[in-house]
Design a protein around this motif. Sequence first.
Motif, PDB file in Angstrom:
ATOM      1  N   LEU A 164       0.847  -1.184   0.000  1.00 56.60           N
ATOM      2  CA  LEU A 164       0.000   0.000   0.000  1.00 56.60           C
ATOM      3  C   LEU A 164       0.887   1.240   0.000  1.00 56.60           C
ATOM      4  N   ILE A 165       0.574   2.180  -0.909  1.00 50.98           N
ATOM      5  CA  ILE A 165       1.402   3.384  -0.999  1.00 50.98           C
ATOM      6  C   ILE A 165       0.624   4.649  -0.624  1.00 50.98           C
ATOM      7  N   HIS A 166      -0.707   4.619  -0.665  1.00 47.99           N
ATOM      8  CA  HIS A 166      -1.457   5.823  -0.286  1.00 47.99           C
ATOM      9  C   HIS A 166      -2.907   5.448   0.016  1.00 47.99           C
ATOM     10  N   THR A 167      -3.542   6.282   0.860  1.00 44.47           N
ATOM     11  CA  THR A 167      -4.949   6.099   1.224  1.00 44.47           C
ATOM     12  C   THR A 167      -5.644   7.449   1.175  1.00 44.47           C
ATOM     13  N   TRP A 168      -6.750   7.514   0.462  1.00 42.70           N
ATOM     14  CA  TRP A 168      -7.579   8.722   0.410  1.00 42.70           C
ATOM     15  C   TRP A 168      -8.818   8.495   1.287  1.00 42.70           C
ATOM     16  N   LYS A 169      -9.103   9.471   2.141  1.00 45.32           N
ATOM     17  CA  LYS A 169     -10.263   9.388   3.019  1.00 45.32           C
ATOM     18  C   LYS A 169     -10.989  10.723   3.025  1.00 45.32           C
ATOM     19  N   SER A 170     -12.198  10.714   2.523  1.00 43.89           N
ATOM     20  CA  SER A 170     -13.054  11.896   2.578  1.00 43.89           C
ATOM     21  C   SER A 170     -14.527  11.518   2.572  1.00 43.89           C
ATOM     22  N   HIS A 171     -14.848  10.402   1.931  1.00 44.79           N
ATOM     23  CA  HIS A 171     -16.239   9.943   1.891  1.00 44.79           C
ATOM     24  C   HIS A 171     -16.652   9.428   3.259  1.00 44.79           C
ATOM     25  N   THR A 172     -17.916   9.633   3.576  1.00 43.88           N
ATOM     26  CA  THR A 172     -18.448   9.202   4.869  1.00 43.88           C
ATOM     27  C   THR A 172     -19.208   7.886   4.788  1.00 43.88           C
ATOM     28  N   LYS A 173     -19.475   7.413   3.580  1.00 44.69           N
ATOM     29  CA  LYS A 173     -20.198   6.146   3.415  1.00 44.69           C
ATOM     30  C   LYS A 173     -19.505   5.297   2.353  1.00 44.69           C
ATOM     31  N   ALA A 174     -20.120   4.182   2.034  1.00 45.79           N
ATOM     32  CA  ALA A 174     -19.515   3.230   1.101  1.00 45.79           C
ATOM     33  C   ALA A 174     -19.338   3.852  -0.278  1.00 45.79           C
ATOM     34  N   ILE A 175     -18.298   3.410  -0.978  1.00 53.06           N
ATOM     35  CA  ILE A 175     -18.002   3.878  -2.321  1.00 53.06           C
ATOM     36  C   ILE A 175     -18.538   2.858  -3.316  1.00 53.06           C
ATOM     37  N   ASN A 176     -19.265   3.361  -4.317  1.00 58.26           N
ATOM     38  CA  ASN A 176     -19.933   2.481  -5.276  1.00 58.26           C
ATOM     39  C   ASN A 176     -19.206   2.371  -6.614  1.00 58.26           C
ATOM     40  N   ALA A 177     -18.363   3.355  -6.962  1.00 55.25           N
ATOM     41  CA  ALA A 177     -17.711   3.321  -8.275  1.00 55.25           C
ATOM     42  C   ALA A 177     -16.397   4.087  -8.217  1.00 55.25           C
ATOM     43  N   LEU A 178     -15.389   3.570  -8.930  1.00 56.77           N
ATOM     44  CA  LEU A 178     -14.083   4.215  -9.110  1.00 56.77           C
ATOM     45  C   LEU A 178     -13.781   4.252 -10.600  1.00 56.77           C
ATOM     46  N   ARG A 179     -13.296   5.417 -11.091  1.00 60.54           N
ATOM     47  CA  ARG A 179     -12.958   5.539 -12.503  1.00 60.54           C
ATOM     48  C   ARG A 179     -11.681   6.376 -12.644  1.00 60.54           C
ATOM     49  N   PHE A 180     -10.664   5.801 -13.326  1.00 61.99           N
ATOM     50  CA  PHE A 180      -9.476   6.564 -13.685  1.00 61.99           C
ATOM     51  C   PHE A 180      -9.775   7.443 -14.900  1.00 61.99           C
ATOM     52  N   PHE A 181      -9.042   8.547 -14.985  1.00 60.05           N
ATOM     53  CA  PHE A 181      -9.175   9.417 -16.141  1.00 60.05           C
ATOM     54  C   PHE A 181      -8.797   8.622 -17.395  1.00 60.05           C
ATOM     55  N   PRO A 182      -9.623   8.662 -18.451  1.00 64.82           N
ATOM     56  CA  PRO A 182      -9.374   7.789 -19.617  1.00 64.82           C
ATOM     57  C   PRO A 182      -8.031   8.086 -20.278  1.00 64.82           C
ATOM     58  N   ASN A 183      -7.361   7.005 -20.634  1.00 63.46           N
ATOM     59  CA  ASN A 183      -6.100   6.994 -21.400  1.00 63.46           C
ATOM     60  C   ASN A 183      -4.885   7.430 -20.586  1.00 63.46           C
ATOM     61  N   PHE A 184      -5.026   8.312 -19.601  1.00 57.48           N
ATOM     62  CA  PHE A 184      -3.864   8.844 -18.890  1.00 57.48           C
ATOM     63  C   PHE A 184      -3.828   8.427 -17.416  1.00 57.48           C
ATOM     64  N   GLY A 185      -4.941   8.475 -16.732  1.00 54.32           N
ATOM     65  CA  GLY A 185      -5.005   8.014 -15.347  1.00 54.32           C
ATOM     66  C   GLY A 185      -4.390   8.949 -14.333  1.00 54.32           C
ATOM     67  N   HIS A 186      -4.227  10.244 -14.643  1.00 55.02           N
ATOM     68  CA  HIS A 186      -3.657  11.168 -13.656  1.00 55.02           C
ATOM     69  C   HIS A 186      -4.706  11.705 -12.692  1.00 55.02           C
ATOM     70  N   LEU A 187      -5.985  11.403 -12.927  1.00 53.14           N
ATOM     71  CA  LEU A 187      -7.079  11.779 -12.033  1.00 53.14           C
ATOM     72  C   LEU A 187      -7.907  10.543 -11.717  1.00 53.14           C
ATOM     73  N   LEU A 188      -8.522  10.555 -10.550  1.00 54.03           N
ATOM     74  CA  LEU A 188      -9.353   9.432 -10.100  1.00 54.03           C
ATOM     75  C   LEU A 188     -10.687   9.976  -9.623  1.00 54.03           C
ATOM     76  N   LEU A 189     -11.773   9.416 -10.129  1.00 53.52           N
ATOM     77  CA  LEU A 189     -13.134   9.843  -9.790  1.00 53.52           C
ATOM     78  C   LEU A 189     -13.798   8.766  -8.940  1.00 53.52           C
ATOM     79  N   SER A 190     -14.450   9.190  -7.859  1.00 53.23           N
ATOM     80  CA  SER A 190     -15.115   8.245  -6.946  1.00 53.23           C
ATOM     81  C   SER A 190     -16.541   8.701  -6.696  1.00 53.23           C
ATOM     82  N   ALA A 191     -17.477   7.750  -6.704  1.00 52.04           N
ATOM     83  CA  ALA A 191     -18.894   8.000  -6.426  1.00 52.04           C
ATOM     84  C   ALA A 191     -19.284   7.207  -5.191  1.00 52.04           C
ATOM     85  N   SER A 192     -19.987   7.862  -4.263  1.00 52.23           N
ATOM     86  CA  SER A 192     -20.232   7.249  -2.961  1.00 52.23           C
ATOM     87  C   SER A 192     -21.712   7.260  -2.626  1.00 52.23           C
ATOM     88  N   ALA A 193     -22.026   6.500  -1.583  1.00 49.62           N
ATOM     89  CA  ALA A 193     -23.395   6.474  -1.070  1.00 49.62           C
ATOM     90  C   ALA A 193     -23.734   7.701  -0.248  1.00 49.62           C
TER      91      ALA A 193
END
Length: 546
Positions: free
Chosen positions: A246-275
């Motif tokens: 494990l190299i890093h942990t992001w914590k900001s959501h208060t409930k379960a996370i339903n979806a994760l998506r990397f930025f297409p083709n490059f992956g320098h951004l990460l999008l998360s959708a939560s409950a």
Amino acid sequence: MTLLGDQYASSDEETRISETQLVVAAPDVSLQANPTNAALDYGPARPEQGPLNPYKSTQGSSFKRKNALTGNAQEVAISDATFSTHHRTFQSLGYTMDPSGSGAYVGDLTRALRVRDDPPTSPSKRMDSVYRRKRQKRGDASIVDGEGAYKGPWARFQEDEDTLGEAELSSEEEYLEEAIVPARSSAVTKLASDYQEDLTNTETTQFHGTSPLDYQNRTYMHVPQDLDIDLRAELGSTQNYHPKKLIHTWKSHTKAINALRFFPNFGHLLLSASADTKVKLWDVYHSRSLLRTYSGHTKSVTDTTFSPSGTHFLTGSYDRHMKLWDTETGACISRFQTSTKAVPHVLRFYPSTDTHEFLVGTSDKKIVQFDTRSGEMTQEYDHHLQAVNTITFCDENRRFITTSDDRSLRAWEYNIPVPIKYIAEPHLFSLVRATPHPNGKSVAFQSADNQIVVYASTDRFRQNRKKSFRGHNTAGYAIDVSISPDGQFLMSGDSSGFVCFWDFKSCKMWHKIQAHEGATVCAQWHPKESSKVATAGLDGAIKYWD
């Protein structure tokens, strides 16, 4: 007697001893006991103390054997119908006749004597006669109207007449009660009928960084080039390995996370959708901080997906709305909703750089196609029998495959609402998640029976029965499945919090990592890194592995 003693006496002496009378040391005492008794009836007698024991037998001191939980129940020959009748009578009236046939009553004797003229096991004839007296006479069938007219089974009771009064209203008259004066009140306003404020059309965004622009006036949308890896390289050009730490942990959501998506083709951004109704954008490199929060849904976000260029993304929620967002500014561009106001389960943009259309699989068994420019529905694919779970494009984006809770798989031509392939086998379980292989020839599906199955995405859409990935538990959860960019490894979450890695060619499990406390429902490979993956689970944390 010889010198050898008595035990060595001669045969003559033994004859004399046998003729003498033998002496018995312990005389036999005959016991006056009856072998059929349950207890001995002799011996020292003890005085009885205490009240009379109802279970004590009159013969001897033995007790009756209990054949019920509360004691000894006497068996009586009685039919089931008679027993049911007496039991129901006792339950409703409090008394009934003695089943022994003596003619006596058991239970509430006072009430039984009060109505002893009527049999307690049948309806009261006296009450029936009272009801008959209260009812009007049926009348004469020869008289149509007036006194003594025929009423038949429509004859009223006395209580009904008292309620209606003397005058009977005709069908054309209107009943108006004089005592009630109609109140003249104003119409109810919309605010008085709303239980809560409607926030479905209220979208907000918050930027969490220090400045939206860097020293060269570039936003976070710019692909970084000061890294030890070329993010602009061709997809799949790097050999992949399974992560170990494990190299890093992001914590900001208060409930379960339903979806994760990397930025297409490059992956320098990460999008998360939560409950927790929020969608958040994270920086994968440099500071690895939270960049922006998108708020606009009132219920849990079910799915999210980037457009092929990454400038926009879609979100769907249990509030039955779909929204198109601008990734850079955070503005909500447009809102969508199906004609039946169904819950969107899965969202997919058409994978083309100049696309303006997307597909949504809903809870009402339909796949709906929308145009983002006009906001209108352009096509509807309606052949599934239950909620749609996955949408996967294949065959150079000319076709797409859908799965549903009806345990079926259907293949469609894009823009043609008739399936070209239908697969529904008896051993097939619900396929809840899907990911295409980078070579474009197959699709891996997460099955609800704790395995990952592979189907060909060519013309025949047959299952590859030689490829079955097992060793993890997913039953009861919709857990992501992902394939490395070079197609060598397959990754999946687990209901126990593990992340599992298999070799795609041999189906052998290579590695298993304990990632989260609850179920690991999201798992995505980085599109350009050799061994980096992102996982998320029910604990609301996003973890980055290498």
